[in-house]
Structures are given as C-alpha cells and as structure tokens.
Design a protein around this motif. Structure first.
Motif, PDB file in Angstrom:
ATOM      1  N   VAL A  81       0.820  -1.206   0.000  1.00  0.00           N
ATOM      2  CA  VAL A  81       0.000   0.000   0.000  1.00  0.00           C
ATOM      3  C   VAL A  81       0.860   1.266   0.000  1.00  0.00           C
ATOM      4  O   VAL A  81       0.517   2.269  -0.645  1.00  0.00           O
ATOM      5  CB  VAL A  81      -0.978   0.002   1.200  1.00  0.00           C
ATOM      6  CG1 VAL A  81      -0.257   0.089   2.529  1.00  0.00           C
ATOM      7  CG2 VAL A  81      -2.003   1.118   1.068  1.00  0.00           C
ATOM      8  N   ASP A  82       1.993   1.222   0.690  1.00  0.00           N
ATOM      9  CA  ASP A  82       2.898   2.376   0.714  1.00  0.00           C
ATOM     10  C   ASP A  82       3.714   2.478  -0.574  1.00  0.00           C
ATOM     11  O   ASP A  82       3.876   3.569  -1.139  1.00  0.00           O
ATOM     12  CB  ASP A  82       3.850   2.278   1.908  1.00  0.00           C
ATOM     13  CG  ASP A  82       3.137   2.405   3.237  1.00  0.00           C
ATOM     14  OD1 ASP A  82       2.135   3.143   3.302  1.00  0.00           O
ATOM     15  OD2 ASP A  82       3.578   1.783   4.223  1.00  0.00           O
ATOM     16  N   LEU A  83       4.235   1.351  -1.037  1.00  0.00           N
ATOM     17  CA  LEU A  83       5.048   1.347  -2.251  1.00  0.00           C
ATOM     18  C   LEU A  83       4.228   1.783  -3.463  1.00  0.00           C
ATOM     19  O   LEU A  83       4.720   2.520  -4.332  1.00  0.00           O
ATOM     20  CB  LEU A  83       5.640  -0.036  -2.485  1.00  0.00           C
ATOM     21  CG  LEU A  83       6.607  -0.545  -1.407  1.00  0.00           C
ATOM     22  CD1 LEU A  83       7.022  -1.983  -1.704  1.00  0.00           C
ATOM     23  CD2 LEU A  83       7.836   0.343  -1.314  1.00  0.00           C
ATOM     24  N   ASN A  84       2.980   1.344  -3.514  1.00  0.00           N
ATOM     25  CA  ASN A  84       2.105   1.753  -4.616  1.00  0.00           C
ATOM     26  C   ASN A  84       1.957   3.270  -4.664  1.00  0.00           C
ATOM     27  O   ASN A  84       2.011   3.879  -5.740  1.00  0.00           O
ATOM     28  CB  ASN A  84       0.717   1.121  -4.457  1.00  0.00           C
ATOM     29  CG  ASN A  84       0.725  -0.384  -4.613  1.00  0.00           C
ATOM     30  OD1 ASN A  84       1.695  -0.976  -5.089  1.00  0.00           O
ATOM     31  ND2 ASN A  84      -0.358  -1.022  -4.204  1.00  0.00           N
ATOM     32  N   HIS A 140       2.230  -4.063  -6.467  1.00  0.00           N
ATOM     33  CA  HIS A 140       3.444  -4.852  -6.278  1.00  0.00           C
ATOM     34  C   HIS A 140       3.036  -6.283  -5.947  1.00  0.00           C
ATOM     35  O   HIS A 140       2.085  -6.503  -5.206  1.00  0.00           O
ATOM     36  CB  HIS A 140       4.314  -4.270  -5.168  1.00  0.00           C
ATOM     37  CG  HIS A 140       4.973  -2.979  -5.552  1.00  0.00           C
ATOM     38  ND1 HIS A 140       4.285  -1.784  -5.585  1.00  0.00           N
ATOM     39  CD2 HIS A 140       6.251  -2.702  -5.924  1.00  0.00           C
ATOM     40  CE1 HIS A 140       5.105  -0.815  -5.964  1.00  0.00           C
ATOM     41  NE2 HIS A 140       6.299  -1.349  -6.183  1.00  0.00           N
ATOM     42  N   ASN A 141       3.754  -7.221  -6.496  1.00  0.00           N
ATOM     43  CA  ASN A 141       3.431  -8.636  -6.361  1.00  0.00           C
ATOM     44  C   ASN A 141       3.990  -9.244  -5.079  1.00  0.00           C
ATOM     45  O   ASN A 141       4.929  -8.708  -4.483  1.00  0.00           O
ATOM     46  CB  ASN A 141       3.999  -9.412  -7.545  1.00  0.00           C
ATOM     47  CG  ASN A 141       2.917  -9.910  -8.488  1.00  0.00           C
ATOM     48  OD1 ASN A 141       1.839 -10.286  -8.034  1.00  0.00           O
ATOM     49  ND2 ASN A 141       3.199  -9.928  -9.781  1.00  0.00           N
ATOM     50  N   ALA A 142       3.447 -10.373  -4.698  1.00  0.00           N
ATOM     51  CA  ALA A 142       3.958 -11.140  -3.552  1.00  0.00           C
ATOM     52  C   ALA A 142       3.507 -12.582  -3.691  1.00  0.00           C
ATOM     53  O   ALA A 142       2.355 -12.836  -4.070  1.00  0.00           O
ATOM     54  CB  ALA A 142       3.450 -10.555  -2.237  1.00  0.00           C
ATOM     55  N   VAL A 143       4.407 -13.515  -3.425  1.00  0.00           N
ATOM     56  CA  VAL A 143       4.067 -14.932  -3.458  1.00  0.00           C
ATOM     57  C   VAL A 143       4.704 -15.606  -2.246  1.00  0.00           C
ATOM     58  O   VAL A 143       5.930 -15.627  -2.108  1.00  0.00           O
ATOM     59  CB  VAL A 143       4.568 -15.626  -4.743  1.00  0.00           C
ATOM     60  CG1 VAL A 143       4.206 -17.109  -4.713  1.00  0.00           C
ATOM     61  CG2 VAL A 143       3.978 -14.965  -5.975  1.00  0.00           C
ATOM     62  N   LYS A 144       3.881 -16.134  -1.365  1.00  0.00           N
ATOM     63  CA  LYS A 144       4.397 -16.821  -0.184  1.00  0.00           C
ATOM     64  C   LYS A 144       5.107 -18.107  -0.604  1.00  0.00           C
ATOM     65  O   LYS A 144       4.701 -18.785  -1.541  1.00  0.00           O
ATOM     66  CB  LYS A 144       3.257 -17.154   0.779  1.00  0.00           C
ATOM     67  CG  LYS A 144       2.660 -15.939   1.462  1.00  0.00           C
ATOM     68  CD  LYS A 144       1.590 -16.363   2.463  1.00  0.00           C
ATOM     69  CE  LYS A 144       1.019 -15.154   3.187  1.00  0.00           C
ATOM     70  NZ  LYS A 144      -0.032 -15.541   4.169  1.00  0.00           N
ATOM     71  N   ASP A 145       6.169 -18.422   0.108  1.00  0.00           N
ATOM     72  CA  ASP A 145       6.913 -19.659  -0.110  1.00  0.00           C
ATOM     73  C   ASP A 145       7.529 -19.752  -1.502  1.00  0.00           C
ATOM     74  O   ASP A 145       7.831 -20.856  -1.983  1.00  0.00           O
ATOM     75  CB  ASP A 145       6.013 -20.884   0.133  1.00  0.00           C
ATOM     76  CG  ASP A 145       5.392 -20.875   1.525  1.00  0.00           C
ATOM     77  OD1 ASP A 145       6.107 -20.501   2.474  1.00  0.00           O
ATOM     78  OD2 ASP A 145       4.207 -21.222   1.650  1.00  0.00           O
ATOM     79  N   ALA A 146       7.716 -18.605  -2.154  1.00  0.00           N
ATOM     80  CA  ALA A 146       8.387 -18.588  -3.461  1.00  0.00           C
ATOM     81  C   ALA A 146       9.287 -17.357  -3.537  1.00  0.00           C
ATOM     82  O   ALA A 146       9.058 -16.450  -4.340  1.00  0.00           O
ATOM     83  CB  ALA A 146       7.372 -18.594  -4.588  1.00  0.00           C
ATOM     84  N   PRO A 147      10.314 -17.311  -2.699  1.00  0.00           N
ATOM     85  CA  PRO A 147      11.165 -16.123  -2.619  1.00  0.00           C
ATOM     86  C   PRO A 147      11.957 -15.832  -3.887  1.00  0.00           C
ATOM     87  O   PRO A 147      12.488 -14.727  -4.049  1.00  0.00           O
ATOM     88  CB  PRO A 147      12.108 -16.435  -1.457  1.00  0.00           C
ATOM     89  CG  PRO A 147      12.137 -17.932  -1.387  1.00  0.00           C
ATOM     90  CD  PRO A 147      10.757 -18.360  -1.769  1.00  0.00           C
ATOM     91  N   ASP A 148      12.029 -16.791  -4.794  1.00  0.00           N
ATOM     92  CA  ASP A 148      12.771 -16.571  -6.031  1.00  0.00           C
ATOM     93  C   ASP A 148      11.914 -15.938  -7.127  1.00  0.00           C
ATOM     94  O   ASP A 148      12.446 -15.514  -8.161  1.00  0.00           O
ATOM     95  CB  ASP A 148      13.342 -17.895  -6.554  1.00  0.00           C
ATOM     96  CG  ASP A 148      14.412 -18.470  -5.635  1.00  0.00           C
ATOM     97  OD1 ASP A 148      15.081 -17.665  -4.951  1.00  0.00           O
ATOM     98  OD2 ASP A 148      14.578 -19.707  -5.596  1.00  0.00           O
ATOM     99  N   ALA A 149      10.602 -15.873  -6.922  1.00  0.00           N
ATOM    100  CA  ALA A 149       9.722 -15.265  -7.923  1.00  0.00           C
ATOM    101  C   ALA A 149      10.083 -13.789  -8.089  1.00  0.00           C
ATOM    102  O   ALA A 149      10.238 -13.059  -7.108  1.00  0.00           O
ATOM    103  CB  ALA A 149       8.269 -15.402  -7.501  1.00  0.00           C
TER     104      ALA A 149
END
Length: 251
Positions: A81-84, A140-149
């Motif tokens: 929310v802040d980065l956006n 901004h995107n986020a994917v749990k348990d996929a730090p390489d995404a």
C-alpha cells in the motif's frame, strides 16, 4: 403592486435558470452522495483542463479492508500500500510534465479504510467520472513460499464490464489497453533488465473502466532483491519515468 410584479418576475426568471441547471446539479449531488470517494480526486476532476488528456493513476489498495500485500525480509517490512503510493505519486509528476491532466484515486495524506469491493468500485467510478483517456493501477506482487519469484508484469482485460458499470465503454478499449501494456512491459524489461513476465489478459477489476486500462505489477516484495529495488526512491523514479514515457508513445 409594482413591487409584487418585480418579485414575481424575479422568481420566474430564477426558477427558469435553476431548472436549466438541474441535470448538472443532480449529477453533482449524485456524485457527492458517494461518501467513500476521495475528496481530492473529485476536486481534481472538477478542475480538469479540458484541453488536455486525462490519465487516472491508481495507487492500489488502502489502509484497512483492502490492505494489499506485505512482506518482512531480514527485519524489514515492505508494504504494498505504501510502495504503490510512492510510485504512483512519482508517475503523476512525470505524466504532468508530459502535458497530461492527472487524477489519483487516493492521495498521499488520505488514509482510506474501506472494504475491497467498495474500494475497487470507487476507483472505477473516479476513472469513469473523469472521462479519462487511460487508467493506470500501480501494484506490487507477492508470493508466499516462493522467494525466487521476480519480475514485472502488466495486465489488461478483455473481459466484459461488471453489471453495475455496463455501458459507455470505449470501442477501442481492448486494442489500446493491450498496446499500452505491451509497450510498458517491453520498455521496462529493456531499460531495467528485469525478468519479463509479460503483458497478460485478465479478469481483474480494470475490466469495468470505460477507457483503456492497465495494472502494472512493479515487482515482487517477497523477493529480497526486488523488495530492495521496489522501495528505493531512485529506482521508483526511473520506473515512473519509463512508464510515463511509454504511455506518451500510445496515448
């Protein structure tokens, strides 16, 4: 009697003037009843320079009910929310430099706390009310348990408008949306050497705008390298400049 006639004529003339303005007054009143809409956005719409094209910049999410993603890496918390807002504010400035009117769906000092459905409806309402040439939503995107995404992706939508927003859609919306999304994606990848996740069709909320619309996913805040880049003001500025320049080639 003479005074009475003067008052009567004045009343009749006054009534005629008000009646002629009634449609505009009803529109304004209808807009004002939408209490969740950004006051600054509605003021900006009221003061648009009619000689310029208008672009609506949407800093995705808010501070309660529609929070967006968050990620903590090595003790540092990155909030979408802040980065956006940071990227969107820089994009607003860059677009204005290039001669556009810019309306934001929320502004830096507005702390909105409304639910997701109403939040998304408000963003579409603002864009359609502004009769914008383009709607750009920053995320901004986020994917749990996929730090390489990692990587940037840009969405457009070929889906039909939701029932509450039916009517008024631009006949060339899809063509322009896809074109803008593709140009932004290719330019970002070329100029920043980011991982290219492509321009993609979707059924996201942008389907309901009347005008061409896109969502820019600026990077993964669950990836340590990208989280640092996404929160860096210099990188944000370069990204904003690149998006604005890309838009200028199409809109």
């Amino acid at each position: 009697m003479d005074n009475f006639k003067v008052k009567l004529v004045t009343f009749v003339l006054g009534f005629a003037i008000v009646s002629s303005l009634a449609p505009a007054i009803r529109v304004q009143a209808s807009t004002l009843t939408q209490s969740t809409l950004s006051n600054q956005a509605m003021t900006a719409i009221a003061n648009l320079d009619k000689k310029k094209k208008t672009i609506v910049v949407d800093p995705g999410h808010n501070y309660g009910g529609d929070l967006g993603a968050a990620s903590t890496i090595k003790g540092i918390t990155y909030k979408e929310v802040d980065l956006n807002m940071q990227v969107a504010s820089k994009l607003k400035t860059e677009l204005e430099k290039r001669g556009y009117n810019v309306v934001m769906t929320r502004y830096p000092k507005e702390v909105q706390t409304i639910g997701t459905n109403q939040s998304l409806k408000d963003r579409i309402t603002i864009a359609n009310t502004a009769n914008a040439s383009l709607f750009v939503s920053i995320h901004h995107n986020a994917v749990k348990d996929a730090p390489d995404a990692k990587g940037v992706e840009v969405y457009y939508s070929s889906a039909e408008q939701s029932q509450s927003f039916k009517g008024g859609v631009s006949p060339n919306k899809l063509t322009i949306s896809k074109n803008v999304a593709t140009v932004i994606d290719k330019n970002i990848v070329k100029n920043f050497n980011f991982n290219d996740r492509g321009a993609k069709d979707s059924r996201l909320f942008i389907k309901s705008t009347n005008m061409p619309s896109i969502i820019v996913e600026a990077g993964f805040i669950t990836n340590e390298e990208e989280a640092k880049r996404c929160s860096d003001p210099v990188s944000q500025q370069k990204l904003a400049e690149n998006i604005a320049e890309s838009i200028k080639t199409v809109i």
